[in-house]
Scaffold this active site. Structure first.
Site, PDB file in Angstrom:
ATOM      1  N   HIS A  67      31.620  55.487  -4.434  1.00 44.98           N
ATOM      2  CA  HIS A  67      32.682  55.935  -3.549  1.00 44.98           C
ATOM      3  C   HIS A  67      33.941  55.106  -3.816  1.00 44.98           C
ATOM      4  CE1 HIS A  67      29.845  57.897  -0.337  1.00 44.98           C
ATOM      5  NE2 HIS A  67      29.656  58.345  -1.567  1.00 44.98           N
ATOM      6  N   GLU A  69      35.800  53.136  -1.998  1.00 43.34           N
ATOM      7  CA  GLU A  69      35.826  51.760  -1.538  1.00 43.34           C
ATOM      8  C   GLU A  69      35.103  50.826  -2.503  1.00 43.34           C
ATOM      9  OE1 GLU A  69      34.878  54.274   2.213  1.00 43.34           O
ATOM     10  OE2 GLU A  69      34.776  54.501   0.034  1.00 43.34           O
ATOM     11  N   ALA A 171      50.369  86.877  -5.782  1.00 41.11           N
ATOM     12  CA  ALA A 171      51.686  86.780  -6.422  1.00 41.11           C
ATOM     13  C   ALA A 171      52.432  88.073  -6.179  1.00 41.11           C
ATOM     14  CB  ALA A 171      51.543  86.515  -7.923  1.00 41.11           C
ATOM     15  N   TRP A 187      53.027  89.904 -16.482  1.00 40.15           N
ATOM     16  CA  TRP A 187      52.889  88.880 -15.449  1.00 40.15           C
ATOM     17  C   TRP A 187      54.081  88.967 -14.504  1.00 40.15           C
ATOM     18  CZ3 TRP A 187      48.350  86.545 -15.184  1.00 40.15           C
ATOM     19  CH2 TRP A 187      47.571  86.461 -16.344  1.00 40.15           C
ATOM     20  N   THR A 213      38.971  95.014  -8.503  1.00 39.63           N
ATOM     21  CA  THR A 213      39.768  94.145  -9.377  1.00 39.63           C
ATOM     22  C   THR A 213      39.033  93.883 -10.688  1.00 39.63           C
ATOM     23  OG1 THR A 213      40.903  93.066  -7.529  1.00 39.63           O
ATOM     24  CG2 THR A 213      40.753  91.821  -9.583  1.00 39.63           C
TER      25      THR A 213
END
Length: 349
Positions: A67, A69, A171, A187, A213
């Protein structure tokens, strides 16, 4: 130096008594771990010696590694004794894949710990702070707390709800088109925006699209323009044989069940990339936690054949509700808007 410690010479050390400045350094260190730690949180830590110098810095390693720390304390070595540890999230106090960070802090001889936010994980949830205080260590909390909460929002959301944070990405042009009338969309935005969208993929544990899609665009949904691992690919419905999205999870049950399933697998954030019908289904169910909207500075003209989302229109202006713009970024001429949906809409679901 450990694998995930940092070049201290590259860190501009602030006044050692400026806890907020030190916490922002820890936040910067944490950001370097954003794409590699899930299902663990991306945490940053710095160690300031008793003489006021930054002597250690560390970020969370991949699952099973040290981690933040521990990495920072290992770099600091004996210089940590009598010093201060500044860390973005409450240190853990339980045995998981690694030993408790509180043990390492106590053994290193740290005299003070500065924490931004308490860990919402029920295994910690303030117990780490109690352990440190019982060991005679001074503990201060809340430094840059709101900033760190935003940085760790997907993690905090997952620990609170059991579900991943849902980020919806789209977008569009200035007049709300996501594609031309013939369906072509590559695009709308430029290269910098597309690269940034791949950053969102790399930061997400899963990516969700509709079967429509997949049939229309045949996307691979992988991370290509930035460094990072590929997310789990999820298709709502059935993906055609031979589609680039394979191997993928094909889902035909409810969206709520999907989020529960992904949450149980340790997914902290999912990215919904569309299309408009898929986005509308998440929107109508009140499941979107944040929008990432890329705006191209141009007009397509006419009424959108392909709008941002396929939802019913508001009948009156009184039905319109406002969300909150969290951030804006200019990306070589395009603009990214990070938007939280209206609290009222989410509360109703």
């Amino acid at each position: 130096m450990t694998e995930f410690s940092f070049d201290l010479g590259a860190i501009d050390a602030p006044n050692p008594s400026d806890d907020a400045a030190l916490m922002r350094i820890a936040m910067g260190v944490a950001e370097t771990a954003r794409t590699r730690t899930s299902p663990n949180p991306w945490v940053g830590a710095v160690v300031v010696s008793a003489s006021g110098n930054i002597v250690g810095a560390g970020a969370t390693a991949p699952v099973g590694g040290a981690h933040a720390e521990v990495s920072a304390l290992q770099q600091a070595g004996e210089q940590a004794r009598g010093g201060t540890l500044v860390v973005t999230l409450e240190p853990c106090c339980h045995v998981g894949r690694t030993p408790p960070c509180t043990d390492a802090i106590i053994e290193a001889g740290i005299s003070r710990v500065v924490v931004a936010i308490i860990d919402p994980d029920v295994q910690v949830a303030g117990n780490g702070l109690t352990t440190l205080r019982e060991a005679g260590i001074t503990v201060d909390t809340g430094v840059c707390g709101s900033e760190v909460l935003q940085q760790l929002l997907p993690y905090a959301h997952h620990r609170r709800t059991g579900r991943p944070f849902v980020l919806a990405k789209i977008a569009a042009t200035l007049d709300g088109h996501t594609a031309a009338a013939d369906g072509s969309s590559q695009w709308i935005t430029g290269e910098a925006a597309r690269r940034d969208a791949h950053r969102l993929r790399a930061e997400s544990d899963a990516i969700i699209v509709g079967a429509g899609t997949v049939r229309m665009d045949d996307p691979s949904l992988t991370v290509r323009h930035v460094e990072g691992r590929d997310p789990i690919r999820v298709v709502l419905g059935t993906a055609p044989d031979g589609a680039k999205v394979h191997p993928c999870l094909q889902w035909s049950s409810s969206l709520e069940d999907l989020l529960d399933e992904l949450g149980s697998q340790g997914c902290l954030q999912v990215l919904v990339e569309g299309g408009a019908t898929t986005l509308a289904s998440f929107y109508n169910a009140g499941l979107i936690d944040r929008w990432a909207v890329y705006i191209a500075p141009g007009f397509m003209g006419g009424a959108p054949s392909y709008p941002l989302i396929n939802t019913a229109s508001r009948k009156t202006i009184g039905d319109f509700t406002r969300g909150s713009i969290i951030d804006t970024r200019v990306l070589d001429g395009d603009v990214l808007l990070l938007v939280d949906p209206p609290t009222k809409e989410r509360a109703e679901h």
